[in-house]
Design an enzyme around this catalytic site. Sequence first.
Site, PDB file in Angstrom:
ATOM      1  N   LYS A 147     -12.078   0.204  -1.150  1.00 17.14           N
ATOM      2  CA  LYS A 147     -11.130   0.826  -2.076  1.00 17.14           C
ATOM      3  C   LYS A 147     -11.748   0.874  -3.469  1.00 17.14           C
ATOM      4  O   LYS A 147     -12.634   1.691  -3.707  1.00 17.14           O
ATOM      5  CB  LYS A 147      -9.795   0.080  -2.004  1.00 17.14           C
ATOM      6  CG  LYS A 147      -9.180   0.196  -0.601  1.00 17.14           C
ATOM      7  CD  LYS A 147      -7.936  -0.589  -0.427  1.00 17.14           C
ATOM      8  CE  LYS A 147      -7.302  -0.342   0.933  1.00 17.14           C
ATOM      9  NZ  LYS A 147      -8.178  -0.622   2.091  1.00 17.14           N
ATOM     10  N   HIS A 169      -5.608  -3.933  -2.178  1.00 13.39           N
ATOM     11  CA  HIS A 169      -5.315  -2.865  -3.129  1.00 13.39           C
ATOM     12  C   HIS A 169      -5.276  -3.358  -4.574  1.00 13.39           C
ATOM     13  O   HIS A 169      -5.051  -2.560  -5.491  1.00 13.39           O
ATOM     14  CB  HIS A 169      -3.993  -2.186  -2.766  1.00 13.39           C
ATOM     15  CG  HIS A 169      -4.091  -1.308  -1.563  1.00 13.39           C
ATOM     16  ND1 HIS A 169      -4.474   0.009  -1.629  1.00 13.39           N
ATOM     17  CD2 HIS A 169      -3.874  -1.571  -0.244  1.00 13.39           C
ATOM     18  CE1 HIS A 169      -4.478   0.525  -0.415  1.00 13.39           C
ATOM     19  NE2 HIS A 169      -4.116  -0.408   0.437  1.00 13.39           N
ATOM     20  N   SER A 178       0.782  -1.226   0.000  1.00 11.97           N
ATOM     21  CA  SER A 178       0.000   0.000   0.000  1.00 11.97           C
ATOM     22  C   SER A 178       0.816   1.280   0.000  1.00 11.97           C
ATOM     23  O   SER A 178       0.323   2.322  -0.437  1.00 11.97           O
ATOM     24  CB  SER A 178      -0.946   0.010   1.209  1.00 11.97           C
ATOM     25  OG  SER A 178      -0.209  -0.062   2.414  1.00 11.97           O
TER      26      SER A 178
END
Length: 384
Positions: free
Chosen positions: A238, A207, A179
């Site tokens: 996300k 992610h 990240s």
Amino acid sequence: MGIDFISNELKALQDSALLRDLKTIESAQDSCVQINGKSYLSFCSNNYLGLANHPKIKQSAIEAIHQYGWGTGASRLISGNMLLHQALEKKIAEFKGTEAAILFPTGYMANLGALCSLVSKGDIVIGDKLNHASIIDGCRLSGATFRIYPHKDVRQLESLLQRSSAWRRKLVITDSVFSMDGDIAPLMEIADIAKKYDAMLMVDDAHATGVFGKQGKGLIEHCGLEGKIDIVMGSLSKAVGSIGGFIAGSKPLISFLKNKSRSFIYTTALPPAACAASLAGLTLIQEDTSLIDRLWKNIYFAKSQLSKFVNTIPVESPIIPFIIGSTEGAVNLSIKLFENGILIPPIRPPTVPPGTSRLRISLMATHSEDDIKRLIDVLPRTWL
């Protein structure tokens, strides 16, 4: 002494440029946000596909509120298990190519809940040095022996596993996309090594979900490893544009976590509207891969533009680490960008190691080429 130490700690943070504050967003999350009545280009969000403010996601949440209300009132095992929780878990399993899935209120809770259930005293868990804080915390809290291998160093991982035969259970865990650095794990090699030494493998695909793979399923799909990862963790907050975390895997694994995971058992269930938003987000990703195409077009464009004045920045994902080094330098650059209408907060220790303070540039599918050109125009003028 009481709590007097707090003031001293805060002063120490301020003196070392490590004191954090909050900027309040007055608009919806998008490529452009409002702060104090002014407009700023946002290059710091995990809203990779721009879905957090998508009309279909908002409408799905509104309809769910009308039908189910807002709160759930209890944990899933008491009376908080509602139709939309089960529908979302089924959708996640289908999306990730697993037998089943289990929801958690956050990705942090998903990692803690899984790790503290799967390993304990008498076991060993081995992780990448740059794994997310929630993974590190879960490994420490589990009570298992915790070993770290240098970032992406598969030879050291294998060396640790070679010396782990005495442990009852062995678990290897890695982020898929890291990240703060935006680079990707060597998943195929890690999967082969874990299998060779009969270790469980857990991958945090937070992610990468909605970003990698032809269908946006994540780095596991991208590497052709669907069905070969024991424990798949992911995030709905996300690229999916909603909130929550999950673990996907076999039916026995999910049943085990429902009965053993404290962060699942002892917390109130997600609001049904949040589940509806996630269902809509996953459906959008499945039905419209052009969102992912636009994101990657922006990634490649930003890479080509950045290379004009600095060619040492690795660009493997929407996360681009612009490493400054000193904490003060990162803070000052962030302030200068903000003065020029660009929002990118500084990333400082303990989030990253000392001497590697940075700006974490994060791209979205909804950024235009003009937005990116604006960043690339301002960045060297404020940095150099």
